[in-house]
Design an enzyme around this catalytic site. Structure first.
Site, PDB file in Angstrom:
ATOM      1  N   ARG A 163     -52.066 -57.991  31.715  1.00 21.60           N
ATOM      2  CA  ARG A 163     -51.934 -56.548  31.952  1.00 21.60           C
ATOM      3  C   ARG A 163     -51.118 -56.300  33.220  1.00 21.60           C
ATOM      4  O   ARG A 163     -51.649 -55.941  34.261  1.00 21.60           O
ATOM      5  CB  ARG A 163     -53.320 -55.892  31.996  1.00 21.60           C
ATOM      6  CG  ARG A 163     -54.083 -56.139  30.705  1.00 21.60           C
ATOM      7  CD  ARG A 163     -55.379 -55.384  30.604  1.00 21.60           C
ATOM      8  NE  ARG A 163     -55.189 -53.969  30.355  1.00 21.60           N
ATOM      9  CZ  ARG A 163     -56.172 -53.110  30.119  1.00 21.60           C
ATOM     10  NH1 ARG A 163     -57.414 -53.523  30.106  1.00 21.60           N
ATOM     11  NH2 ARG A 163     -55.927 -51.838  29.891  1.00 21.60           N
ATOM     12  N   CYS A 173     -60.594 -54.573  30.581  1.00 21.24           N
ATOM     13  CA  CYS A 173     -60.916 -55.386  29.403  1.00 21.24           C
ATOM     14  C   CYS A 173     -59.976 -56.586  29.290  1.00 21.24           C
ATOM     15  O   CYS A 173     -58.762 -56.450  29.502  1.00 21.24           O
ATOM     16  CB  CYS A 173     -60.787 -54.549  28.131  1.00 21.24           C
ATOM     17  SG  CYS A 173     -62.205 -53.511  27.828  1.00 21.24           S
ATOM     18  N   ARG A 232     -69.205 -49.018  29.357  1.00 28.76           N
ATOM     19  CA  ARG A 232     -68.063 -48.590  30.178  1.00 28.76           C
ATOM     20  C   ARG A 232     -67.322 -47.421  29.533  1.00 28.76           C
ATOM     21  O   ARG A 232     -66.672 -46.643  30.224  1.00 28.76           O
ATOM     22  CB  ARG A 232     -67.071 -49.751  30.358  1.00 28.76           C
ATOM     23  CG  ARG A 232     -67.516 -50.768  31.389  1.00 28.76           C
ATOM     24  CD  ARG A 232     -66.394 -51.761  31.664  1.00 28.76           C
ATOM     25  NE  ARG A 232     -65.131 -51.083  31.527  1.00 28.76           N
ATOM     26  CZ  ARG A 232     -64.067 -51.555  30.868  1.00 28.76           C
ATOM     27  NH1 ARG A 232     -64.113 -52.733  30.309  1.00 28.76           N
ATOM     28  NH2 ARG A 232     -62.964 -50.866  30.796  1.00 28.76           N
ATOM     29  N   ASP A 250     -56.629 -49.001  20.392  1.00 30.07           N
ATOM     30  CA  ASP A 250     -58.056 -48.940  20.766  1.00 30.07           C
ATOM     31  C   ASP A 250     -58.973 -48.716  19.560  1.00 30.07           C
ATOM     32  O   ASP A 250     -60.194 -48.761  19.705  1.00 30.07           O
ATOM     33  CB  ASP A 250     -58.283 -47.825  21.801  1.00 30.07           C
ATOM     34  CG  ASP A 250     -57.540 -48.102  23.100  1.00 30.07           C
ATOM     35  OD1 ASP A 250     -57.100 -49.246  23.307  1.00 30.07           O
ATOM     36  OD2 ASP A 250     -57.383 -47.162  23.901  1.00 30.07           O
ATOM     37  N   LYS A 309     -62.387 -40.616  27.624  1.00 28.61           N
ATOM     38  CA  LYS A 309     -62.483 -41.601  28.715  1.00 28.61           C
ATOM     39  C   LYS A 309     -61.129 -41.796  29.380  1.00 28.61           C
ATOM     40  O   LYS A 309     -61.016 -41.719  30.609  1.00 28.61           O
ATOM     41  CB  LYS A 309     -62.991 -42.924  28.155  1.00 28.61           C
ATOM     42  CG  LYS A 309     -62.716 -44.120  29.054  1.00 28.61           C
ATOM     43  CD  LYS A 309     -63.013 -45.423  28.333  1.00 28.61           C
ATOM     44  CE  LYS A 309     -62.470 -46.634  29.034  1.00 28.61           C
ATOM     45  NZ  LYS A 309     -61.128 -47.043  28.629  1.00 28.61           N
ATOM     46  N   ASN A 310     -60.100 -42.051  28.583  1.00 32.74           N
ATOM     47  CA  ASN A 310     -58.831 -42.450  29.186  1.00 32.74           C
ATOM     48  C   ASN A 310     -58.085 -41.281  29.841  1.00 32.74           C
ATOM     49  O   ASN A 310     -57.130 -41.502  30.590  1.00 32.74           O
ATOM     50  CB  ASN A 310     -57.965 -43.207  28.180  1.00 32.74           C
ATOM     51  CG  ASN A 310     -58.527 -44.605  27.947  1.00 32.74           C
ATOM     52  OD1 ASN A 310     -59.337 -45.100  28.741  1.00 32.74           O
ATOM     53  ND2 ASN A 310     -58.120 -45.245  26.855  1.00 32.74           N
ATOM     54  N   ILE A 322     -48.435 -54.681  36.000  1.00 25.31           N
ATOM     55  CA  ILE A 322     -48.201 -53.299  36.467  1.00 25.31           C
ATOM     56  C   ILE A 322     -46.772 -53.162  37.003  1.00 25.31           C
ATOM     57  O   ILE A 322     -46.484 -52.318  37.838  1.00 25.31           O
ATOM     58  CB  ILE A 322     -49.244 -52.835  37.510  1.00 25.31           C
ATOM     59  CG1 ILE A 322     -49.272 -53.752  38.738  1.00 25.31           C
ATOM     60  CG2 ILE A 322     -50.625 -52.709  36.905  1.00 25.31           C
ATOM     61  CD1 ILE A 322     -49.973 -53.106  39.936  1.00 25.31           C
ATOM     62  N   ASP A 323     -45.876 -54.032  36.473  1.00 25.68           N
ATOM     63  CA  ASP A 323     -44.499 -54.007  36.971  1.00 25.68           C
ATOM     64  C   ASP A 323     -43.824 -52.647  36.741  1.00 25.68           C
ATOM     65  O   ASP A 323     -43.006 -52.214  37.563  1.00 25.68           O
ATOM     66  CB  ASP A 323     -43.674 -55.123  36.300  1.00 25.68           C
ATOM     67  CG  ASP A 323     -43.694 -55.010  34.789  1.00 25.68           C
ATOM     68  OD1 ASP A 323     -44.797 -55.121  34.206  1.00 25.68           O
ATOM     69  OD2 ASP A 323     -42.630 -54.783  34.183  1.00 25.68           O
ATOM     70  N   ARG A 359     -59.871 -50.958  35.119  1.00 28.72           N
ATOM     71  CA  ARG A 359     -58.431 -50.843  34.990  1.00 28.72           C
ATOM     72  C   ARG A 359     -57.885 -49.576  35.662  1.00 28.72           C
ATOM     73  O   ARG A 359     -56.914 -49.592  36.404  1.00 28.72           O
ATOM     74  CB  ARG A 359     -58.080 -50.811  33.487  1.00 28.72           C
ATOM     75  CG  ARG A 359     -56.630 -51.028  33.205  1.00 28.72           C
ATOM     76  CD  ARG A 359     -56.294 -52.456  33.436  1.00 28.72           C
ATOM     77  NE  ARG A 359     -54.888 -52.673  33.601  1.00 28.72           N
ATOM     78  CZ  ARG A 359     -54.390 -53.706  34.254  1.00 28.72           C
ATOM     79  NH1 ARG A 359     -55.171 -54.603  34.786  1.00 28.72           N
ATOM     80  NH2 ARG A 359     -53.103 -53.842  34.368  1.00 28.72           N
TER      81      ARG A 359
HETATM   82  C1  EPZ Z   1     -54.234 -47.779  28.437  1.00 30.72           C
HETATM   83  O1  EPZ Z   1     -54.119 -49.034  29.080  1.00 30.72           O
HETATM   84  C2  EPZ Z   1     -55.673 -47.665  28.004  1.00 30.72           C
HETATM   85  N1  EPZ Z   1     -56.522 -47.762  29.181  1.00 30.72           N
HETATM   86  C3  EPZ Z   1     -56.014 -48.775  27.014  1.00 30.72           C
HETATM   87  O2  EPZ Z   1     -57.314 -48.517  26.518  1.00 30.72           O
HETATM   88  C4  EPZ Z   1     -55.043 -48.727  25.833  1.00 30.72           C
HETATM   89  O3  EPZ Z   1     -55.283 -49.840  24.992  1.00 30.72           O
HETATM   90  C5  EPZ Z   1     -53.590 -48.731  26.322  1.00 30.72           C
HETATM   91  O4  EPZ Z   1     -53.386 -47.694  27.291  1.00 30.72           O
HETATM   92  C6  EPZ Z   1     -52.595 -48.522  25.197  1.00 30.72           C
HETATM   93  O5  EPZ Z   1     -52.850 -47.309  24.543  1.00 30.72           O
HETATM   94  C7  EPZ Z   1     -56.669 -46.714  29.978  1.00 30.72           C
HETATM   95  O6  EPZ Z   1     -56.125 -45.647  29.740  1.00 30.72           O
HETATM   96  C8  EPZ Z   1     -57.551 -46.896  31.148  1.00 30.72           C
HETATM   97  P1  EPZ Z   1     -50.278 -49.655  28.759  1.00 30.72           P
HETATM   98  P2  EPZ Z   1     -52.838 -49.349  29.950  1.00 30.72           P
HETATM   99  O7  EPZ Z   1     -49.755 -49.649  30.134  1.00 30.72           O
HETATM  100  O8  EPZ Z   1     -52.341 -48.091  30.531  1.00 30.72           O
HETATM  101  C9  EPZ Z   1     -47.351 -53.472  28.799  1.00 30.72           C
HETATM  102  C10 EPZ Z   1     -59.554 -48.898  26.036  1.00 30.72           C
HETATM  103  O9  EPZ Z   1     -60.046 -49.625  25.152  1.00 30.72           O
HETATM  104  N2  EPZ Z   1     -47.130 -53.117  30.214  1.00 30.72           N
HETATM  105  O10 EPZ Z   1     -49.946 -48.510  27.862  1.00 30.72           O
HETATM  106  O11 EPZ Z   1     -53.183 -50.473  30.870  1.00 30.72           O
HETATM  107  C11 EPZ Z   1     -48.770 -53.982  28.572  1.00 30.72           C
HETATM  108  O12 EPZ Z   1     -48.859 -55.360  28.835  1.00 30.72           O
HETATM  109  C12 EPZ Z   1     -58.397 -49.399  26.876  1.00 30.72           C
HETATM  110  O13 EPZ Z   1     -59.948 -47.752  26.306  1.00 30.72           O
HETATM  111  C13 EPZ Z   1     -46.142 -53.804  30.915  1.00 30.72           C
HETATM  112  O14 EPZ Z   1     -45.491 -54.714  30.391  1.00 30.72           O
HETATM  113  O15 EPZ Z   1     -51.854 -49.846  28.818  1.00 30.72           O
HETATM  114  C14 EPZ Z   1     -48.985 -53.611  27.128  1.00 30.72           C
HETATM  115  O16 EPZ Z   1     -48.441 -54.604  26.306  1.00 30.72           O
HETATM  116  C15 EPZ Z   1     -58.139 -50.839  26.686  1.00 30.72           C
HETATM  117  N3  EPZ Z   1     -45.928 -53.460  32.219  1.00 30.72           N
HETATM  118  C16 EPZ Z   1     -48.188 -52.312  26.932  1.00 30.72           C
HETATM  119  O17 EPZ Z   1     -47.275 -52.272  28.034  1.00 30.72           O
HETATM  120  C17 EPZ Z   1     -46.620 -52.463  32.838  1.00 30.72           C
HETATM  121  O18 EPZ Z   1     -46.365 -52.187  34.006  1.00 30.72           O
HETATM  122  C18 EPZ Z   1     -48.995 -51.047  26.939  1.00 30.72           C
HETATM  123  O19 EPZ Z   1     -49.842 -51.016  28.075  1.00 30.72           O
HETATM  124  C19 EPZ Z   1     -47.591 -51.769  32.110  1.00 30.72           C
HETATM  125  C20 EPZ Z   1     -47.829 -52.115  30.795  1.00 30.72           C
END
Ligand code: EPZ
Length: 421
Positions: free
Chosen positions: A123, A118, A398, A306, A22-23, A125-126, A94
């Site tokens: 979450r 989710c 989803r 996950d 999926k991801n 996106i900075d 997302r």
């Molecule tokens: C991806 O989310 C996955 N989603 C998530 O899976 C997964 O839990 C996550 O990566 C971690 O492995 C998709 O791929 C669609 P991150 P993502 O950016 O990319 C912080 C599932 O169940 N952060 O790696 O949104 C954030 O708050 C889903 O399939 C910032 O601070 O996660 C978090 O604490 C749920 N600033 C950490 O980084 C940013 O700009 C990791 O988030 C971006 C993230």
């Protein structure tokens, strides 16, 4: 509304084939928008709601999307001129944020509604924005949309403040057509990051180092259509491995890359399960009482966040005390209240779930509070005595293709019903 109804107590037996990740798929489909010539034929796409949502967004942008079969999509982005992705579907999920990187690199401008997804924590996106700005884009957020504009994109050295899957992939996509070399450091190394890089390279990008600490992208003039097959889903595979162990079953999980599952295999072995790796399969069996373990989620190659929710369902009936420390998301223990309705003995202190194994769980009406929480409820239902009904299963749909069919084929008593709610 639909619910899953499970009569628990059957040990799962047999073999189950894992679908595409999926991801990875949810990033590859938006990335296909960068191809200004030719068609992308993408195989091993999971038949899940998030993908259906992306298909609608692609069409709304002007892409031609043909479903060649249940798991193969043909995307033709050559005639796209629209860089405005602001629909309800974009808000619903997302991964729609990957359209930001894709549209920005192709059109040097983009307008994309802020994404949903989710409810597992803040979450931000900075880090995505930091990357786009470093490449030369002006970024503003107005009326719930991210609006980006650049005269041109120029390669830059970018060191992410946090390890983010989304930011790594999004900025990598954005840098494909930037002039010169972009270096990304402190990047995510998840298998789906590598898969998206491989897809972009197959379209003509020049990306090196995905899967290591540093990714280097040499900008190219254009990307073209290609044929590509998505990698198997690490998280779906992990979910079935855990379900096999939880029901004390004997399940062979096929179409997997065992290397991607090492952290999950290691924990199951530590608990006392037998995990046998084949070339592209994994067999999980249990022939004795399992024991509790401690888990801390960390970016790849650590234990995936996950998979921790499904793991909490398994650990609920495993003798002794287990701790699950969630280090990625601040709010990923919401499903624990649902597990407690089934008899789990779990306390949450901050980011740590303290699980004292109980002899049995009992069926109840519980809610899938998010995608992986839903998978946890399915596993709890499979081991519980009596009937479990899971509500809000749109979360499960989803990300898990045809979950009830796959578990039924392994002998589980599980089906879907429609109810008035
Ligand atoms: C991806 O989310 C996955 N989603 C998530 O899976 C997964 O839990 C996550 O990566 C971690 O492995 C998709 O791929 C669609 P991150 P993502 O950016 O990319 C912080 C599932 O169940 N952060 O790696 O949104 C954030 O708050 C889903 O399939 C910032 O601070 O996660 C978090 O604490 C749920 N600033 C950490 O980084 C940013 O700009 C990791 O988030 C971006 C993230």
């Amino acid at each position: 509304m639909e619910r899953l109804v499970i009569n628990g107590g059957t040990a799962l037996r047999g073999s189950v084939e894992i679908n595409g990740a999926k991801n990875a798929a949810v990033a590859i489909l938006p990335a296909a928008v960068v191809a200004s010539k030719g068609k992308c034929v993408i195989d091993n796409i999971p038949d899940i709601e998030d993908v259906h949502c992306l298909e609608r967004i692609l069409r709304s942008l002007g892409c031609t999307v043909n479903k060649l079969d249940n798991n193969t999509l043909e995307v033709d982005s050559s005639d796209v001129t629209n860089f405005d992705a602001c629909t309800d579907d974009v808000r619903r999920m997302r991964a729609s944020y990957y359209f930001i990187g894709a549209l920005l690199t192709r059109f040097k401008q983009a307008k994309v509604q802020l994404p949903g997804g989710c409810p597992i924590g803040v979450r931000p996106i900075d880090q995505h924005i930091k990357g786009f700005e470093a490449l030369g884009a002006e970024v503003v957020i107005e009326h719930g949309s991210v609006i980006l504009k650049a005269d041109k994109l120029v390669g830059a050295d970018i060191f992410f403040d946090v390890v983010s899957v989304g930011a790594t992939i999004n900025v990598m996509i954005a840098a494909t057509l930037a002039e010169g070399i972009t270096t990304l450091e402190n990047v995510a190394k998840e298998p789906h990051v590598v898969d998206v890089a491989n897809f972009l390279n197959t379209m003509g990008a020049n990306i090196k180092g995905a899967g290591t600490d540093i990714i280097r992208i040499m900008g190219v003039k254009e990307l073209k259509g290609c044929s590509y097959s998505v990698i198997p889903d690490q998280i779906e595979a992990g979910t079935f491995m855990i379900a096999a162990a939880a029901t004390k079953g004997d399940v062979t999980i096929t179409n997997v890359i065992p290397k991607h599952l090492e952290s999950i295999s290691a924990k199951l072995k530590e608990m006392g399960a037998i995990v046998e790796e084949g070339d592209d399969s994994i067999r999980v069996t249990v022939d004795k009482e399992l024991k509790g373990v401690n888990i801390k989620t960390t970016p790849y190659p650590g234990f995936p966040t996950d998979v921790q929710q499904p793991m909490s369902a398994l650990l609920s009936t495993v003798a002794g005390r287990s701790l699950i420390t969630e280090s990625i998301w601040e709010n990923r223990h919401k499903h624990i209240d649902e597990l407690k309705k089934m008899g789990s003995n779990i306390k949450v202190e901050g980011r740590v779930a303290i699980i004292d194994g109980v002899k049995k769980l009992t069926g109840a009406i519980v809610k899938a509070t998010d995608l992986r929480a839903g998978a946890a409820m399915v596993i709890a239902g499979l081991v519980a005595e009596g009937e479990t009904q899971i509500t809000s299963i749109e979360h499960i749909d989803r990300g898990y293709p045809h979950i009830e069919n796959k578990f039924s084929a392994l002998g589980a008593d599980i089906h879907r019903i429609k109810v008035q709610e």
